[in-house]
Design an enzyme around this catalytic site. Structure first.
Site: not given
Length: 299
Positions: A51, A199, A201, A203-206, A209
């Site tokens: 990172y 992971g 959520v 990538k926010g799709l849940l 987003k």
């Protein structure tokens, strides 16, 4: 905050792990946020030498200097070696590299040992016994306390369960990625190996987003899953809390690794630990909202 024993180790880990990958470059702001997280009960901080070219380990090391070392748990990862021109990285699970990489991580983290050192990937073509030998040597030398792997490949996970003393596996898991339920969770539970879930959520799709294709799911299927999360949330929880609780209530999961960059992210994570648990009926409805997916490769 609840704490769970990580597999067969002596590590008692908070049910929320601070995922450091999302941190910015402001060391002062990072230290403030990490200190606040620790004050609210988070004791496991996950980073990797990959990172930000090692600077993520550096900022974590600086932030934790104000906290007694024995009060926090540091997890890092190894295996991805930056090219000399920093244009990308190569996979390197060789013993010689791991033994040298850990020294650099220890310097950046400003510590004498890493609580959980994880192989940052893995393939069936790796010299697996040599990799394991490196981790075992580091345990004997006291430079790491325990080791695990970060992988979603069932056959690689099986090999490490069979041939090593891993205490954990980090893997992606959410309502939109239930692949571990079929081939990985039962095996890991049978051998008392902890799961660090990332992971959560998707990538926010849940959690709001705009719907988009995800893994093998269409945008319409993703939208149906997000709608189910919103319904389960009701008035008692937020969508984020619901998605995180879904993961935390999976018996195989020891802790959810959440990317935290702001105070708002931190409060979302902390609030999930006190949100009402999902009822069996709510879990059934969530699971029925979208067809379960399975690993098609690396089985």
């Amino acid at each position: 905050m609840q704490y769970h024993q990580l597999g067969p180790s002596e590590l008692l880990v908070s049910e929320i792990t601070f995922g450091c990958m999302s941190l910015g470059t402001d060391n002062t702001a990072n230290a403030r946020l990490i200190g606040e997280a620790w004050a609210q009960g988070i004791n496991l901080f996950d980073t990797a030498d990959l990172y930000d070219h090692g600077r993520n380990e550096e900022t974590l090391g600086k932030a934790l200097k104000s906290i007694a070392r024995e009060k926090v748990l540091i997890a890092s990862k190894v295996g991805n070696q930056w090219k000399p021109d920093n244009s990308g990285w190569d996979w390197n699970p060789r013993k010689e590299y791991i033994l040298s990489a850990v020294e650099a991580s220890l310097r950046r983290l400003q510590t004498d040992y890493i609580d959980l050192y994880q192989l940052h990937g893995g393939t069936m073509e790796d010299p697996i016994d040599e990799t394991i030998e490196a981790f075992e040597q580091l345990v004997q030398q006291g430079k790491i306390r325990y080791y695990g792997i970060s992988s979603i490949r069932p056959q690689v996970i099986r090999e490490y369960v069979k041939r090593s003393r891993i205490v954990s596996v980090m893997m992606q898991y959410s309502l939109l990625d239930r692949r571990p339920e079929e081939s990985c969770f039962p095996l890991l539970q049978e051998h008392n190996i902890g799961v660090l879930a990332r992971g959560t959520v998707a990538k926010g799709l849940l959690v709001g987003k705009a719907p988009a294709q995800y893994l093998n799911y269409t945008a319409e299927e993703v939208q149906a899953a997000a709608a189910a999360i919103a319904i389960a949330a009701g008035e008692e929880r937020t969508a984020s809390q619901t998605a995180i609780r879904y993961v935390l209530q999976q018996p195989a999961v020891s802790t959810a690794v959440l990317g935290i960059r702001t105070t708002s992210h931190l409060q979302d994570a902390i609030s999930a630990t006190t949100a009402p648990t999902l009822t069996p009926g709510e879990l059934r409805k969530l699971n029925a909202s979208i067809p379960i997916n399975k690993y098609e490769q690396h089985r």
